[in-house]
Design an enzyme around this catalytic site. Structure first.
Site, PDB file in Angstrom:
ATOM      1  NE  ARG A 270      -4.220  -1.444  -0.129  1.00 15.63           N
ATOM      2  CZ  ARG A 270      -4.259  -2.501  -0.921  1.00 15.63           C
ATOM      3  NH1 ARG A 270      -3.198  -2.827  -1.637  1.00 15.63           N
ATOM      4  NH2 ARG A 270      -5.350  -3.238  -1.006  1.00 15.63           N
ATOM      5  CD  GLU A 299      -3.371   3.327  -5.348  1.00 13.19           C
ATOM      6  OE1 GLU A 299      -4.373   2.650  -5.637  1.00 13.19           O
ATOM      7  OE2 GLU A 299      -2.290   2.824  -4.993  1.00 13.19           O
ATOM      8  CG  HIS A 318      -3.476  -0.622  -6.915  1.00 13.99           C
ATOM      9  ND1 HIS A 318      -3.765  -0.003  -5.721  1.00 13.99           N
ATOM     10  CD2 HIS A 318      -3.372  -1.938  -6.622  1.00 13.99           C
ATOM     11  CE1 HIS A 318      -3.853  -0.909  -4.767  1.00 13.99           C
ATOM     12  NE2 HIS A 318      -3.619  -2.094  -5.278  1.00 13.99           N
TER      13      HIS A 318
END
Length: 357
Positions: A270, A299, A318
């Site tokens: 993360r 994000e 991601h």
């Protein structure tokens, strides 16, 4: 870990699909655990656009009548396959309206963050068991880690720059992973697979561990409190920790500056684990020679982030974990946990409802 015990054992389990799942995978789950009644209405679920697309098509809308039907379904479940619409607020609504809910399985490996965001009461967190899909992404993420470390060792930014400029220069030495020390910040499912792959290539693997218990393929263990010492003289750092209050900004300026000048950084847990402003500084002055970043503190990454334009940074949105096997692996994990619940055995990947990971 919160103190709640294994939930009361029903004889059969009424599971409701609250995120997209194919009929083929439902058949697979029920074949593995026939005591499941798997309830779904595919017309109420958004279509998946690609493997691992757990939220489904963002343009999908239910009519008011369909929304009522969907809520009635999830409110009748003993177990939910995914958060309703992958929304913590929808989970909270369901928990408040469904006193029979025993178990919620999150599609995300880091599903603890979604559970925390639902802001459930202590009683609700005690009443329901939450599990995550941790582990199903270990192989693709470990390969991404290797890809990043190799790209750094083999001077990918310089190669790309010279190719763009059509420049043939004198030769230069590239790094060898077999001669490198690599620090793994996180030795969970992902970190252990990274360690295994690095060991095959002959790298020296250093890993963080609170317990100090030996981990296969890890040459040296260090306590997370001594991270800056562990980073001293490493050629590469791979960060695969979950995002919790305890891990926030754990990889700070001190840690980044302890590593060898020109080291390679790979981030795939993360993004909050790394102090992003310290990272930007280290990227801009070249202390980080190369960074492969799949996750970010916020994000999507802001369009004005300096990371976008740094030629020693590779940005992936991601997406490193996505793989066609993901949905099947999650289904298999769900089936196994359903069996464990029905048989009264401890379930895998339970969310710690104190730290939320």
């Amino acid at each position: 870990m919160s103190s709640h015990s294994t939930p009361q054992r029903p004889e059969r389990l009424r599971v409701v699909a609250s995120t997209p799942i194919s009929e083929e995978l439902i058949d697979r789950i029920v074949a593995r655990e026939p005591r499941i009644d798997f309830i779904r209405d595919q017309s109420l679920l958004p279509p998946q656009r690609f493997a691992g697309d757990h939220a489904g098509d963002p343009d999908f809308r239910r009519s008011a009548e369909q929304q009522r039907a969907f809520e009635e379904l999830v409110d009748s479940a003993q177990a939910l396959y995914g958060l309703p619409d992958e929304q913590p607020t929808a989970l909270r609504r369901t928990v408040r309206n469904n006193p029979n809910l025993l178990w919620v399985h999150t599609m995300a490996a880091g599903g603890g963050g979604q559970i925390k965001a639902a802001e459930l009461t202590e009683d609700e967190l005690q009443r329901i068991t939450f599990t995550t899909s941790a582990g199903v992404h270990a192989e693709p993420l470990a390969e991404y880690a290797l890809f990043g470390l190799l790209a750094g060792a083999k001077t990918l930014p310089r190669l790309q720059r010279q190719q763009r400029e059509h420049r043939w220069t004198d030769r230069w030495e590239m790094g060898l992973l077999s001669q490198q020390r690599v620090l793994l910040v996180g030795l969970g499912g992902i970190g252990r697979v990274v360690a295994r792959k690095l060991a095959v290539l002959g790298a020296t693997v250093v890993g963080t561990s609170r317990s100090g218990e030996p981990v296969e393929n890890v040459d040296e263990l260090v306590h997370p409190d001594h991270l800056a010492d562990a980073a001293r003289d490493v050629d590469g750092i791979v960060v695969s920790l979950p995002g919790t209050a305890a891990t926030e900004n754990m990889v700070n300026a001190k840690v980044l500056r302890a590593a060898k000048p020109g080291f390679t950084l790979v981030s795939l847990g993360r993004g909050t684990v790394i102090d992003e402003s310290a990272l930007i500084d280290a990227v801009q002055d070249g202390h980080v020679g190369f960074a492969a970043l799949d996750v970010f503190a916020s994000e999507p990454l802001a369009p004005d982030s300096p990371l976008w334009s740094a030629d020693n940074v590779l940005i992936s949105p991601h997406t490193a974990a996505l793989n066609s096997a993901e949905d099947r692996l999650i289904a298999d994990l769900f089936a196994e946990n359903a069996t464990r619940l029905l048989d009264g055995h401890p379930m895998r990947n339970r969310v710690d409802t104190v730290e939320f990971y």
